[in-house]
Enzyme design. Structure first.
Site, PDB file in Angstrom:
ATOM      1  N   LYS A  85      -9.186  -2.722  -7.932  1.00 17.25           N
ATOM      2  CA  LYS A  85      -9.358  -3.709  -9.002  1.00 17.25           C
ATOM      3  C   LYS A  85      -8.396  -4.885  -8.805  1.00 17.25           C
ATOM      4  O   LYS A  85      -7.186  -4.719  -8.904  1.00 17.25           O
ATOM      5  CB  LYS A  85      -9.070  -3.087 -10.377  1.00 17.25           C
ATOM      6  CG  LYS A  85      -9.432  -4.055 -11.501  1.00 17.25           C
ATOM      7  CD  LYS A  85      -8.765  -3.737 -12.820  1.00 17.25           C
ATOM      8  CE  LYS A  85      -7.468  -4.458 -13.036  1.00 17.25           C
ATOM      9  NZ  LYS A  85      -7.571  -5.926 -13.181  1.00 17.25           N
ATOM     10  N   GLU A 120       4.560  -0.533  -6.712  1.00 17.45           N
ATOM     11  CA  GLU A 120       5.315  -1.711  -6.228  1.00 17.45           C
ATOM     12  C   GLU A 120       5.480  -2.620  -7.436  1.00 17.45           C
ATOM     13  O   GLU A 120       4.510  -3.217  -7.894  1.00 17.45           O
ATOM     14  CB  GLU A 120       4.532  -2.443  -5.134  1.00 17.45           C
ATOM     15  CG  GLU A 120       4.218  -1.608  -3.914  1.00 17.45           C
ATOM     16  CD  GLU A 120       5.387  -1.510  -2.950  1.00 17.45           C
ATOM     17  OE1 GLU A 120       6.446  -2.103  -3.236  1.00 17.45           O
ATOM     18  OE2 GLU A 120       5.259  -0.819  -1.941  1.00 17.45           O
ATOM     19  N   CYS A 168       7.221 -11.360  -6.140  1.00 17.21           N
ATOM     20  CA  CYS A 168       8.043 -10.252  -6.629  1.00 17.21           C
ATOM     21  C   CYS A 168       9.414 -10.252  -5.973  1.00 17.21           C
ATOM     22  O   CYS A 168      10.402  -9.864  -6.572  1.00 17.21           O
ATOM     23  CB  CYS A 168       7.334  -8.940  -6.364  1.00 17.21           C
ATOM     24  SG  CYS A 168       6.794  -8.806  -4.661  1.00 17.21           S
ATOM     25  N   GLU A 219      12.879 -10.623 -15.140  1.00 18.36           N
ATOM     26  CA  GLU A 219      12.008 -11.296 -14.184  1.00 18.36           C
ATOM     27  C   GLU A 219      11.213 -12.392 -14.887  1.00 18.36           C
ATOM     28  O   GLU A 219      10.500 -12.118 -15.846  1.00 18.36           O
ATOM     29  CB  GLU A 219      11.045 -10.275 -13.548  1.00 18.36           C
ATOM     30  CG  GLU A 219      10.215 -10.879 -12.441  1.00 18.36           C
ATOM     31  CD  GLU A 219       9.194  -9.904 -11.873  1.00 18.36           C
ATOM     32  OE1 GLU A 219       8.536  -9.191 -12.650  1.00 18.36           O
ATOM     33  OE2 GLU A 219       9.048  -9.863 -10.636  1.00 18.36           O
TER      34      GLU A 219
END
Ligand code: NAP
Ligand code: MG
Length: 494
Positions: free
Chosen positions: A197, A271, A305, A402
């Site tokens: 997906k 991840e 990331c 983040e």
């Protein structure tokens, strides 16, 4: 020369030496108005009957309407993958599997230009990056893992290796095709079948990959590509017919998935997010380091990331580094992702832009000194000026959390120990960078920073052979290289 006048000089220079626009042509791009789900080798209407829009974040135009897979659609996809696994893929000689994977890689190369343009249109990243990084690396991953298909016995010497079954895979919007390649290639090489997906805002290159997979004559059902939002991902994770979950995305969703999977026999790799530290020592080649820092955080609008979003500079060179950073930031070209001159493209979505703006406010309210470049932003679309914060503390939210945007925070340090301690004082541990002239310092710092990847005197370098993944809340498991193959195999004693 005073600092403000430097900025004015940069602006004047820019006005006088403006690059002529160099837009990539999109005349040859063919997008359907509406895309169904790619299940069992063909596109079909979703049983859910629902569709959603994918827009171009650079001008908010509609690119295509895309099917939203419901629970029944997810079930059809998993059933197709299971049947392909049992009847064809796991029974096929490994060399033959390898040939199919090579074929996918070759077809991706043939259609590289088209894929790069669609990636930039759908996600907002500069064409220079999608053309030179995303698409070539995605093809390279398929080439690399094609080579493993008939060599699994060498991956686990002394044991017999076999596939797990059906892999359910979920990917984010920052490197859509590349993340699909990281997931699909090792799964297929090991003999698994796949239901994947893509993210809601960037489904189009995955759907083009579906066309490539169809053109490669891959047996029906070996790869199924289902579009949708979080609920589609959740239905996939919860489906009892999958044996392995591979997820790349936020730590928040990763934790939810981990809870869901606890106590089941599904294997998983996660991840997740990052907040990388880039450390510049006083003995570093400063201009080279500044270029690396700029690349590390403004590359792909900071939607990375492993973005070097925290900078630590040794005190004696801090003023010089900050001045050089600001000067270099001022020359960054922000705008049309399809223009070959563009350095910083569009923010991926309105939601992500709102999140970045929220953090800019938090940074200022916490007492940070915010510097933004003076570039003109396009009137439509989602844009953020390259931003730098000084006067931030270790506990500032913009240092700890983040942001996933073009926002860099700068702090100083005096000793090597202080740099290591500050770099590690964070819940994340995905990546980092160290800039110094001394090899011994590189070894000392890299061995003490708790992060999966650390670059020395460079940043954001990728290769299919190198494993990638995080420590702490940045996830578990590795992708890339031999390490990325192992989570897709089970072993038996000989
Ligand atoms: P996200 O919100 O976690 O979404 C990631 C994927 O999960 C998307 O496909 C998303 O679908 C889907 N999803 C959302 N809710 C779900 C649920 N409850 N169950 C199952 N799937 C669900 O992350 P993102 O905002 O797309 O991506 C940015 C994040 O990815 C950042 O934190 C970044 O650091 C991380 N990232 C990590 C790596 C790495 O290798 N460590 C690489 C790239 C990105 P929708 O998008 O359709 O909602
Ligand atoms: Mg889009």
């Amino acid at each position: 020369m005073a600092r403000t006048s430097k900025k004015q000089t940069a602006l004047k220079f820019r006005g006088e030496w403006e690059y002529a626009p160099a837009p990539e042509s999109k005349d040859h791009i063919r997008l359907e108005k509406k895309y169904g789900l790619f299940i069992n080798g063909k596109f079909s209407e979703p049983r859910s009957g629902k569709y959603f829009d994918s827009v171009n974040p650079a001008d908010e135009t509609l690119l295509a309407s895309v099917a939203e897979a419901g629970a029944e659609d997810v079930d059809l996809a998993v059933t197709a993958a299971r049947s392909a696994y049992e009847k064809t893929w796991s029974k096929m000689p490994a060399r033959e599997r390898g040939k199919y994977i090579y074929r996918i890689a070759r077809l991706m190369q043939e259609r590289a230009r088209e894929l790069a343009i669609i990636e930039s249109m759908d996600g907002g990243k500069p064409i220079r990056e999608s053309r030179d990084i995303d698409i070539p690396l995605a093809a390279a991953h398929f080439f690399y893992y094609a080579g493993w298909a008939d060599k699994l016995e060498y991956a686990v010497p002394g044991r017999t290796a076999g596939p797990l079954g059906v892999a359910g895979q979920i990917i984010p919007w920052n490197f859509p095709l590349l993340m699909a390649a990281w997931k699909i290639a090792p799964a297929l090489a090991a003999g698994n079948t796949v239901v994947i997906k893509p993210a809601e805002t960037t489904p189009l290159t995955a759907l083009k990959l579906a066309e490539i997979i169809r053109d490669a004559d891959l047996p029906s059902g070996v790869v199924n590509i289902i579009t949708g939002a979080g609920s589609t991902g959740s239905a996939l994770v919860n489906h009892p017919g999958i044996q392995k979950v591979a997820f790349t995305g936020s730590t928040e969703v990763g934790k939810m998935i981990q809870k869901t999977l606890a106590g089941t026999d599904k294997k998983y790799t996660l991840e997740l997010g990052g907040k990388a530290a880039n450390i510049i020592f006083e003995d570093a080649a400063i201009d080279q380091a500044v270029e690396g820092i700029i690349n590390g955080i403004f590359f792909n609008q900071g939607h990375v990331c492993c973005a070097g979003s925290r900078l630590f500079v040794q005190e004696p060179v801090a003023a010089k580094v900050i001045r050089k950073l600001k000067d270099r930031m001022e020359t960054l070209l922000v705008g049309d992702p399809l223009d070959k001159n563009t350095d910083v493209g569009a923010i991926n979505s309105k939601a992500q832009l709102d999140k970045i703006h929220k953090y800019l406010k938090i940074g200022v309210n916490e007492g940070g000194e915010m510097y933004q470049t003076s570039c003109k932003l396009p009137s439509r679309g989602f844009w953020c000026r390259p931003t730098l914060f000084t006067d931030v503390s270790q506990s500032s939210r913009i240092v700890q959390e983040e942001i996933f945007g073009p926002v860099l925070s700068v702090q100083t340090f005096r000793t090597v120990e202080e740099a290591i301690e500050k770099a590690n004082n964070i819940p994340y541990g995905l990546s980092g960078g160290v800039w110094t002239d001394k090899g011994s310092k590189i070894f000392r710092v890299t061995s003490q920073i708790r992060a999966g990847v650390i670059w020395a005197n460079t940043y954001n370098k990728f290769d299919p052979v190198s494993p990638f993944g995080g420590y702490k809340e940045s996830g578990m498991g590795r992708e890339g290289g031999l390490h990325g193959l192992l989570p897709y195999i089970q072993t038996y004693s000989n």
